[in-house]
Structures are given as C-alpha cells and as structure tokens.
Design a protein around this motif. Sequence first.
Motif, short mmCIF file in Angstrom:
data_model
loop_
_atom_site.label_atom_id
_atom_site.label_comp_id
_atom_site.label_asym_id
_atom_site.label_seq_id
_atom_site.Cartn_x
_atom_site.Cartn_y
_atom_site.Cartn_z
N GLN A 197 -6.20 13.07 7.42
CA GLN A 197 -5.70 12.56 6.16
C GLN A 197 -5.42 13.70 5.17
O GLN A 197 -4.46 13.65 4.40
CB GLN A 197 -6.71 11.58 5.54
CG GLN A 197 -6.81 10.25 6.25
CD GLN A 197 -5.70 9.29 5.84
OE1 GLN A 197 -4.74 9.65 5.17
NE2 GLN A 197 -5.84 8.04 6.25
N ALA A 198 -6.29 14.71 5.21
CA ALA A 198 -6.08 15.86 4.33
C ALA A 198 -4.74 16.54 4.63
O ALA A 198 -3.98 16.90 3.72
CB ALA A 198 -7.23 16.85 4.48
N GLU A 205 -10.56 17.98 1.86
CA GLU A 205 -11.28 16.87 2.49
C GLU A 205 -12.09 16.05 1.50
O GLU A 205 -12.22 14.82 1.65
CB GLU A 205 -12.16 17.42 3.62
CG GLU A 205 -11.32 17.99 4.77
CD GLU A 205 -12.12 18.33 6.00
OE1 GLU A 205 -13.35 18.08 6.01
OE2 GLU A 205 -11.52 18.85 6.96
N VAL A 208 -9.86 13.57 -0.06
CA VAL A 208 -9.58 12.44 0.83
C VAL A 208 -10.62 11.35 0.66
O VAL A 208 -10.30 10.16 0.54
CB VAL A 208 -9.53 12.90 2.30
CG1 VAL A 208 -9.51 11.70 3.25
CG2 VAL A 208 -8.29 13.77 2.54
#
Length: 257
Positions: A197-198, A205, A208
């Motif tokens: 996702q990052a 992170e 996220v």
Amino acid sequence: MTSQTGSTPRVALVTGTSSGIGAAVVKHFCELGYQVLAVDFNSAGKEVADAAGAAFFQADLTDPLACREAVNDAVRRFGSVDILVNNAGVQHVSAIEDFPEEKWRQIIDLMLTAPFLLAQAAWPHMRKAEWGRIINIASVHAQVASPGKAAYVSAKHGLIGFTKTAALEGGTQGITANAICPAYVKTPLVDNQIADQAKLNNMDEQEVVEKIMLKNAAVKRLIEPQEVAQMVAYLASDAAGAVTGASWNIDLGWTAQ
C-alpha cells in the motif's frame, strides 16, 4: 456455548490456520472441546495445530481435489464434519491495469471457489446429522471497496452471496451459514499489505496504517484475531441456531458512515 451432541464432540474443519484468525479459531475451538482439523498450505500450520491439540491436513485449496480430500480427511479421523470455517486467504495489491491475471485466478480460486467446494463436500454430513454450521470469514471489503484490491474485493463480495444462498438451502436441513466481516486484523496478511500500500499510494508505512487502514474506523486500532475467533465460536454454537444468512461486521465502525 456447547461443543457437544450428547457425548460426542463437534467436529470442526478450519482453513488458513498457520497464523492470524485461523490459528486463533483453532486454539479457541480446541479449548471448547471440539475435534478440529486445521487445513493450511503452509507446513508451519502443523506446529500451530499440534500446540492447540488439533489435527493437521496440508493442502493447496486452489486445487478442487484438495478441497474434497480435506473434508474426507476430517471424516476419516472424526466421523463427520459439523462446522466449516472458511478462512484461508491471500492478498495482492495493485491497480486494475497492472493486476496479474494469475493473481486474480489464485485469489478467486482460494477465497470463493474453495469455500463452495468445501461446503459442497461437507454438506451431506451436516444434512445427515441435521445440524451444521458454515462460517465464512469475509471482510469489511465484502461490504465496501478499496483501490488496488480488485480480486480480493470481488471474492469477498461473492462470498456474501454464497453465504446467503447456503443459508436459504440449509434452513430446512439444520444447516446455518453466516459471514464475518472484519476490518484490518493483526495478521501477517495485513502486515504484508502495508509495504504494498505504501508503494501504491506513495506513502511511508506508518501513514498507510493511519491514513488508509484506520481512516474510516471509529475505533482507531487494529483488531485482535481472538476477537474474531470469539464471534466464530458463537456462530458455531447451539445458541446461534436461529442466526443464518447474516453478515456480522467487526469493523471498528467502518461501515457506520
């Protein structure tokens, strides 16, 4: 909650048991006195099963034959299958344009087709006993969508449809079917998503977790696997005999908006 039919312990088959929700369910079921077959692709699942007092069956549930063999193994060991918990899952995060076809097929096969095949194989045993519980671990993504998760969201939405259909067909046979829809749970599956996702969103992170995973949550924390296991235990019990075809949100208030 009871785990007994007379003096015979209930038999539970749980998939995706090497860690996270599945491992918590296996442990909790064993504590309640169930006979449990833990099923996982990862051989590390045997250590989890052994520690909890469960039996273990290693299988790649994207293979239809393996799904049927898992149920057959439970029947050989314990005589029947009373409870089926469909928990096994994988994740891949990327935009639709870049989403690999093989990842799409893997996710759909494991998270939608396998629950159907396992339920189909267990159904005659539940029907014969006039008692059965099918519990599908869906996701908040069975209710809402997020970018980058086309296959996961599609599989989980489909699992809700399957749950409702199984509930309607099983109602007169003593078989219930329900789905549990958690938001982000503290599991390796979730941990592995953070880096993806990052990259997808050009974030670090920690961002996220705060800006994606907990953005829509009223309660700002991740869910513990044991919290989901306790809901599974309720739905597997005699106390939940009137509960079927439902989607149980454990989503920190995500879908309350």
